[in-house]
Design a protein around this motif. Structure first.
Motif, PDB file in Angstrom:
ATOM      1  N   GLU A 211     -13.244 -55.007  64.395  1.00 22.45           N
ATOM      2  CA  GLU A 211     -13.999 -54.109  65.281  1.00 22.45           C
ATOM      3  C   GLU A 211     -14.340 -54.812  66.590  1.00 22.45           C
ATOM      4  N   CYS A 218     -10.524 -52.566  74.022  1.00 17.42           N
ATOM      5  CA  CYS A 218     -10.798 -51.298  74.697  1.00 17.42           C
ATOM      6  C   CYS A 218     -11.429 -51.532  76.062  1.00 17.42           C
ATOM      7  N   TYR A 578       3.514 -23.525  60.585  1.00 17.15           N
ATOM      8  CA  TYR A 578       2.199 -24.033  61.018  1.00 17.15           C
ATOM      9  C   TYR A 578       1.555 -24.760  59.858  1.00 17.15           C
ATOM     10  N   GLU A 632      -4.198 -39.954  74.054  1.00 19.76           N
ATOM     11  CA  GLU A 632      -5.148 -41.056  74.157  1.00 19.76           C
ATOM     12  C   GLU A 632      -5.474 -41.583  72.767  1.00 19.76           C
ATOM     13  N   ASP A 645      -3.231 -30.545  63.456  1.00 18.19           N
ATOM     14  CA  ASP A 645      -2.629 -29.216  63.378  1.00 18.19           C
ATOM     15  C   ASP A 645      -1.293 -29.290  64.091  1.00 18.19           C
ATOM     16  N   TRP A 647       2.541 -27.210  64.855  1.00 19.14           N
ATOM     17  CA  TRP A 647       3.306 -25.966  64.828  1.00 19.14           C
ATOM     18  C   TRP A 647       4.768 -26.266  65.128  1.00 19.14           C
ATOM     19  N   CYS A 660      -1.929 -30.926  67.761  1.00 19.20           N
ATOM     20  CA  CYS A 660      -3.299 -31.089  68.241  1.00 19.20           C
ATOM     21  C   CYS A 660      -4.105 -31.868  67.201  1.00 19.20           C
ATOM     22  N   VAL A 662      -7.550 -32.585  65.743  1.00 21.35           N
ATOM     23  CA  VAL A 662      -8.845 -31.904  65.813  1.00 21.35           C
ATOM     24  C   VAL A 662      -9.956 -32.724  65.164  1.00 21.35           C
ATOM     25  N   SER A 663      -9.613 -33.785  64.495  1.00 26.41           N
ATOM     26  CA  SER A 663     -10.619 -34.679  63.944  1.00 26.41           C
ATOM     27  C   SER A 663      -9.998 -36.059  63.857  1.00 26.41           C
ATOM     28  N   PRO A 664     -10.733 -37.133  64.079  1.00 26.11           N
ATOM     29  CA  PRO A 664     -12.167 -37.206  64.352  1.00 26.11           C
ATOM     30  C   PRO A 664     -12.561 -36.800  65.757  1.00 26.11           C
ATOM     31  N   HIS A 666     -11.571 -34.061  69.189  1.00 24.85           N
ATOM     32  CA  HIS A 666     -10.771 -32.937  69.635  1.00 24.85           C
ATOM     33  C   HIS A 666      -9.939 -33.356  70.826  1.00 24.85           C
ATOM     34  N   LEU A 667      -8.644 -33.414  70.651  1.00 24.66           N
ATOM     35  CA  LEU A 667      -7.784 -33.653  71.811  1.00 24.66           C
ATOM     36  C   LEU A 667      -7.227 -32.317  72.290  1.00 24.66           C
ATOM     37  N   ALA A 668      -6.675 -32.351  73.477  1.00 25.40           N
ATOM     38  CA  ALA A 668      -6.024 -31.145  73.995  1.00 25.40           C
ATOM     39  C   ALA A 668      -4.781 -30.844  73.165  1.00 25.40           C
ATOM     40  N   LEU A 669      -4.421 -29.570  73.117  1.00 24.28           N
ATOM     41  CA  LEU A 669      -3.179 -29.162  72.475  1.00 24.28           C
ATOM     42  C   LEU A 669      -2.014 -29.819  73.222  1.00 24.28           C
ATOM     43  N   PRO A 672       2.053 -27.345  74.805  1.00 24.23           N
ATOM     44  CA  PRO A 672       1.958 -25.889  74.668  1.00 24.23           C
ATOM     45  C   PRO A 672       3.179 -25.221  75.274  1.00 24.23           C
TER      46      PRO A 672
ATOM     47  N   ARG B 133      -1.204 -13.715  59.936  1.00 21.25           N
ATOM     48  CA  ARG B 133      -1.380 -14.546  61.124  1.00 21.25           C
ATOM     49  C   ARG B 133      -0.315 -14.238  62.172  1.00 21.25           C
ATOM     50  N   ASN B 176      -4.810 -20.912  74.521  1.00 24.34           N
ATOM     51  CA  ASN B 176      -4.181 -21.833  75.462  1.00 24.34           C
ATOM     52  C   ASN B 176      -2.866 -21.262  75.987  1.00 24.34           C
ATOM     53  N   CYS B 218     -11.724 -28.025  74.063  1.00 26.55           N
ATOM     54  CA  CYS B 218     -10.959 -29.275  74.065  1.00 26.55           C
ATOM     55  C   CYS B 218      -9.478 -29.006  73.873  1.00 26.55           C
ATOM     56  N   MET B 219      -9.167 -28.126  72.923  1.00 22.86           N
ATOM     57  CA  MET B 219      -7.758 -27.793  72.682  1.00 22.86           C
ATOM     58  C   MET B 219      -7.101 -27.273  73.943  1.00 22.86           C
ATOM     59  N   ASP B 221      -7.836 -28.107  76.833  1.00 24.75           N
ATOM     60  CA  ASP B 221      -7.925 -29.137  77.865  1.00 24.75           C
ATOM     61  C   ASP B 221      -8.831 -28.663  79.007  1.00 24.75           C
ATOM     62  N   HIS B 666     -15.374 -46.722  72.389  1.00 28.20           N
ATOM     63  CA  HIS B 666     -15.170 -47.807  73.342  1.00 28.20           C
ATOM     64  C   HIS B 666     -14.303 -47.316  74.483  1.00 28.20           C
ATOM     65  N   LEU B 667     -14.872 -47.230  75.657  1.00 30.44           N
ATOM     66  CA  LEU B 667     -14.047 -46.912  76.816  1.00 30.44           C
ATOM     67  C   LEU B 667     -13.721 -48.204  77.555  1.00 30.44           C
TER      68      LEU B 667
END
Lengths: 682, 682
Positions: A211, A218, A578, A632, A645, A647, A660, A662-664, A666-669, A672, B133, B176, B218-219, B221, B666-667
């Motif tokens: 750590e 970082c 999906y 990132e 997630d 697709w 995408c 979604v955990s831990p 939330h990043l952008a999709l 797309p 869906r 999105n 977030c998804m 962006d 950490h950034l």
């Protein structure tokens, strides 16, 4: 002595870690005689602690003394020092003599090849005392500047654990500043792979030295000149934890003599657990530095330490590398674009042409493990067929230069089943090779070469098939569009009792930590978005699978064996998928993307898998893992979950993936509408 | 009716949320008569549920029927439908008639100004059933495309809570995709600000609907066309939670009639708690839409609903805005570069000149609260001095156009203390104004104007000062280099019993969530690194302070009152600082940077503070908050900690800040070695 591996020719360099070096040249000579290759030594004498604050006042005091001593000879310098020590009662020790030895003690070649510098151990960059911290900073930059002046390969900075420090943030800032100030210098952060639990709990997140490394890395924004110099001491982490360390950029391993025990002949041998660790690390070709907590007299060297070096050379010589590892070696961590994919990424230098090159064919054809499986599947398939008047019609999709055709002919001969083969191939060059190889029809077997210039989906064979044979699986199983191509042909050209080989393809995904691969993607286009929205093919070397792979997309291919499927063959949308996949994280790490693999059922019980450790993977070299990057790094805490997630999308002209995390976090999709990468439907 | 605020002239637009609209024109007319301004209505009839799968087969079936019906007139259309419903037994309802009303029902102007679209409520984009869906997706894109065709201002998509959905990832992906497909269309995500606990716990992270919004944002962006349409229902969140919602980009507030109660005259009034919430929201000028769970007959409208609109107009008219809020309004969320800072950021269009403009002077001078404090400090300071022969010598650093000089003269007159003022100013234009104002010396008082073209630090006044007076505090207290400037002058030119006003400056820092400001920084230079490594001055509007501010850097300025300080005035390094600040997060949010403030002790008990809510801030307008951005948003979980390490660094020519978020993620270190922003030492 640089040790050379007897089989692989790889080299191992062993050095010694020293605490004090009063006479540098003699010491270097003595250790070189004892077969050591380099010294890790302090840049300043340990007693040369310096204070820098109030230099202004001290200089004033000194210049007053100097002016009163005007006219004296150079020995007045002693008085100057005394003047310094008068103020020193209030101000600490102020010296104006040079803080360390002359750069003339060794030639510049010797400095570069034989010396790794160490920053003084008293330097505490995160002291809670302002004054101590400021002094430490000045001494730190002074020593780093000296290392840069000497063009040393690297300077080792020891990570401070506990004590009167408030953390590591200021150390991180100073290392970052030093890396920017001296662009040619490497900094190796010395850090134990594990520390005693009481020390760890007091000062480390999760009680984990990794750590601390991660925090500093970082802060320095993963600077390419920052490396780990890991210390293997008495405490050893689990194999999983060791593998995590091994995936980090490390250059040097400090190996304590306490990691050895004496065998019955009185020679040092590594403790078992350390042998295991070192075998993992050897894959990454580190330097080793032996360290001993007590300073040893020179006279002991020729006797004792030499045996350690000899043992390490011997141990290194025994380390093995499998045939697959050797095959993969030149490709390690080299990102390639998946065959046939159109993408907007900057990485146009990748092998990106939908026309596969001759060399690539050769590589694919030289995979006995794969063809053994296909051969077995074909034999079983042909044996199971009723013997009749008609030749068995076999469509080979993506016949390449004929490897599968040859397998069919061999299987047909063995099972005495006459066959009519349609060898369909998109690549004109490969078609020429097919024509050349299979012009002469025999009574038994026909081979008809078909050039599918407009893609396999447009092909309309003039006979209905008993078997559709396809090896266009790609590293992710479906990414060379086997589902679409087979659907298109099978709809109208597969007999009701016909079969597909393979009959089922499933992709798998696992979270991957690999700062190396992340940086490679960054490097393509200066962190361009498209580069993070495109999958790659890569032999993953500096990387670690953080949790077991999960099944992702499943394709039941049409055929008598598969029974009625829910897929409606007419609609391409039926190959959309999906999945939401959850992975449990057992050890904290950074997520840099996902590794992709696949399983294929070729025919009944004949299966193929590219998953590491799965049955049927031995010796399989055709498919490197798929790599799905993310934009990132995301820190994943031990005991937490990682959720992806993903697709598989299609439209009339393309197939692409969107994903995408979604955990831990939330990043952008990603990707797309296939904006950055997609596979054209031909 | 658009409601206009009687005092501020702001406008409020009130609409109605409808479930079914059988006759659009009549409905619009009726609600406009009831003073409503717009309708929120479904784009398709609720019963127009459609299935799309196996369209291929259905079309085949239909074309067979059609060909058998060849020669019939257009009424054969009915038969075609029947053909569809034959297959529908297996395939679901397939329709080929238009799915909704004609775009001719309203003029395009009416569509745009009077209608907000709603996506059908049966559309479940995250159904766990593949077929449901996929159908939902097709219907969704069909309706969104219709909204885009109509050029509606926005389409409202309802966030799915619980039920047979697997989450929200596919909804996020579809939103999105819709945003990318229709660049001119806004999507407003309808989401309750709070739901009943049992619903929340079942399907939401932390049982919090904000988390759902955040995940989708977030998804996507942080797509600029994605907004919140928040629903104020029966369940209301805490004021802190409401403030968090208010800081999000929201456009519409759905206000249920259940949020009203009838007063004794039988008219509807908002429940207290909703009044509080709405007052918070009014600051951001939302549209309101009234909703009623039961469909109301048209005849009720003119009587009942009109009173709701009238009440809201009345309530809106009562909302107040303080003088400071009104002053700040034109500057809200507009990023400015700190005065005098050199930076490499792309934001060169900011007011960036070290020569302050006349307009800026005027703004600063029109701050009675600040000058009252300075005046009080001067009076107390002069009163406390012994009366002697000598005039009191006062150095005014940064005299500007003379505001402080006038205060000194007034205080001197009041206390009958003769003064000699040195008015030092760097800006030549301001010097001209000073000369013009203070040429005539009196017996009592001298004013000597000094043009410090090379900066205040190079100034050598020809008299020793009794008082050094300075208002160059900057939004962060020390960022206009008051410590450096005062140190440089005080060392040789402050009498032993002299004082500085201010005598102490402390900066403060608080974690800030503001997607708005983050996006503003992104917009400057296409997410260029330098823009995230430069502080800004900004009136924070769409943003929320996530935890109380912590003291950051403290400067005790020299002077008799401060006693012996640890700072050594000769060394500039004495104004370096390092702090590690920890904030407790009481409610989950995203970190986008830090807000900076300061406290100043002017003289003894006369203090000044820019911290919101602190004593001494009333009416203070000179200093907008400082804003220290970070390069990427960091999610902060409720109950967690946010840790910021921040340094004030100096060298011979510059002062700069470096900062690093070390928890919860950490950034990278920001602005190492002042590479992106620094303040030149003049």
């Amino acid at each position: 002595m640089v040790v050379t591996h007897p089989k692989t020719g790889e080299q191992l360099s062993v050095g010694i870690d020293l605490i004090t070096v009063p006479r540098l040249r003699e010491t270097l000579q003595a250790y070189q005689n004892a077969e050591f290759d380099f010294l890790v030594l302090p840049l300043a004498h340990p007693r040369y602690e310096r204070t820098f604050d109030n230099v202004h006042n001290a200089e004033q005091a000194r210049s007053k003394l100097a002016s009163s001593a005007l006219g004296r000879d150079k020995s007045a310098h002693g008085v100057g020092s005394a003047g310094g020590s008068v103020t020193a009662q209030h101000m600490g020790v102020i010296r104006d003599e040079p803080f360390t030895r002359s750069d003339m003690e060794l030639s510049s070649g010797e400095w570069m090849s034989s010396v790794i510098g160490k920053v003084s151990p008293w330097i505490c960059l995160d002291s809670i005392h302002d004054r101590v911290r400021k002094n430490a900073e000045k001494a730190f930059f002074q020593e780093v500047a000296f290392a840069a002046h000497l063009s040393l390969r690297a300077v080792v900075v020891e990570a401070t654990l506990g004590g009167a420090s408030s953390g590591i943030a200021n150390m991180g800032r100073c290392i970052n500043a030093a890396l920017h100030k001296h662009p040619a210098l490497q900094i190796w952060l010395r850090i134990p792979v594990k520390v005693a639990d009481d020390v760890a709990r007091a000062s480390l997140r999760n009680g984990d030295t990794w750590e601390m490394w991660n925090a500093i890395r970082c802060m320095c924004d993963s600077h390419p000149n920052l490396y780990v110099a890991m210390e293997l001491g008495g405490e050893m982490p689990s194999v999983a934890s060791m593998a995590r360390w091994a995936a980090e950029p490390f250059r040097l391993v400090f190996l304590s003599t306490s990691a050895f025990q004496m065998n019955k002949h009185g020679y040092p041998v590594l403790i078992k657990q350390h042998q295991t660790s070192l075998r993992i690390l050897f894959k990454y070709r580190p330097h080793l530095a032996l360290c001993h907590k007590l300073p040893a007299g020179l006279e002991r060297l020729n006797k004792g330490y030499r045996f350690y070096v000899e043992y390490l050379a011997h141990f290194f010589g025994k380390s093995e590398r499998s045939a697959v590892e050797q095959f993969r070696e030149p490709y390690n961590d080299f990102l390639m674009a998946p065959t046939g994919e159109s993408c907007t990424r900057g990485a146009s230098q990748l092998l990106l042409n939908s026309c596969v090159e001759a060399q690539t064919y050769e590589t694919f054809e030289s995979d006995p493990a794969k063809y053994d499986k296909y051969s077995e599947a074909l034999r079983k398939c042909l044996s199971a067929r009723k013997r009749g008047q008609m030749k068995t019609v076999i469509l080979v999709m993506g016949a390449g230069r004929g490897a599968l055709v040859r397998l069919v002919l061999a299987a047909a001969a063995d099972t005495s089943m006459p066959v009519q083969i349609y060898a369909a191939e998109q690549n004109a060059h490969a078609c020429a090779a097919l024509h050349d190889a299979f012009t002469a029809s025999t009574d038994q077997h026909d081979v008809i070469v078909v050039h599918c210039a407009r893609g396999y989906r447009a092909w309309r064979p003039d006979a209905k098939a008993d078997v559709i044979l396809c090896e266009m699986l790609g590293s992710f199983g479906d990414n060379e569009l086997a589902p679409e191509c087979i659907d298109a042909i099978a709809r109208d050209h597969l007999k009701p009792d016909g079969v597909c080989i393979p009959s089922k393809v499933s992709s798998f995904v696992a979270p991957l930590a690999s700062a190396k691969l992340y940086n490679e993607v960054c490097a393509f286009g200066n962190r361009a978005r498209a580069d993070f929205e495109s999958p790659y093919i890569v032999s993953i070397h500096r990387g670690m699978i953080v949790a077991p792979e999960e099944e992702c997309f499943v394709f039941e291919l049409p055929g008598a064996s598969s029974g009625p499927t829910s897929a409606s063959p007419g609609s391409n949308a039926s190959n959309e998928r999906y999945r939401s996949l959850t992975f449990s994280i057992s050890e904290s790490n950074n997520l840099h993307g996902f590794a992709g693999y696949f399983d294929a059922v070729l025919y009944k019980d004949v299966t193929l898998s590219t998953r590491p450790g799965a049955a049927g993977t031995d010796g399989l070299v055709s498919w490197f893992p798929y790599f799905i990057p993310i934009s990132e790094p995301v820190y994943m805490a031990r005991g937490g979950e990682c959720v992806l997630d993903i697709w598989r999308k299609t439209d009339d002209t393309r197939v692409w993936y969107e994903w995408c995390v979604v955990s831990p976090a939330h990043l952008a999709l990603h990707n797309p509408d296939g904006r950055s990468s997609a596979i054209p439907l031909l």
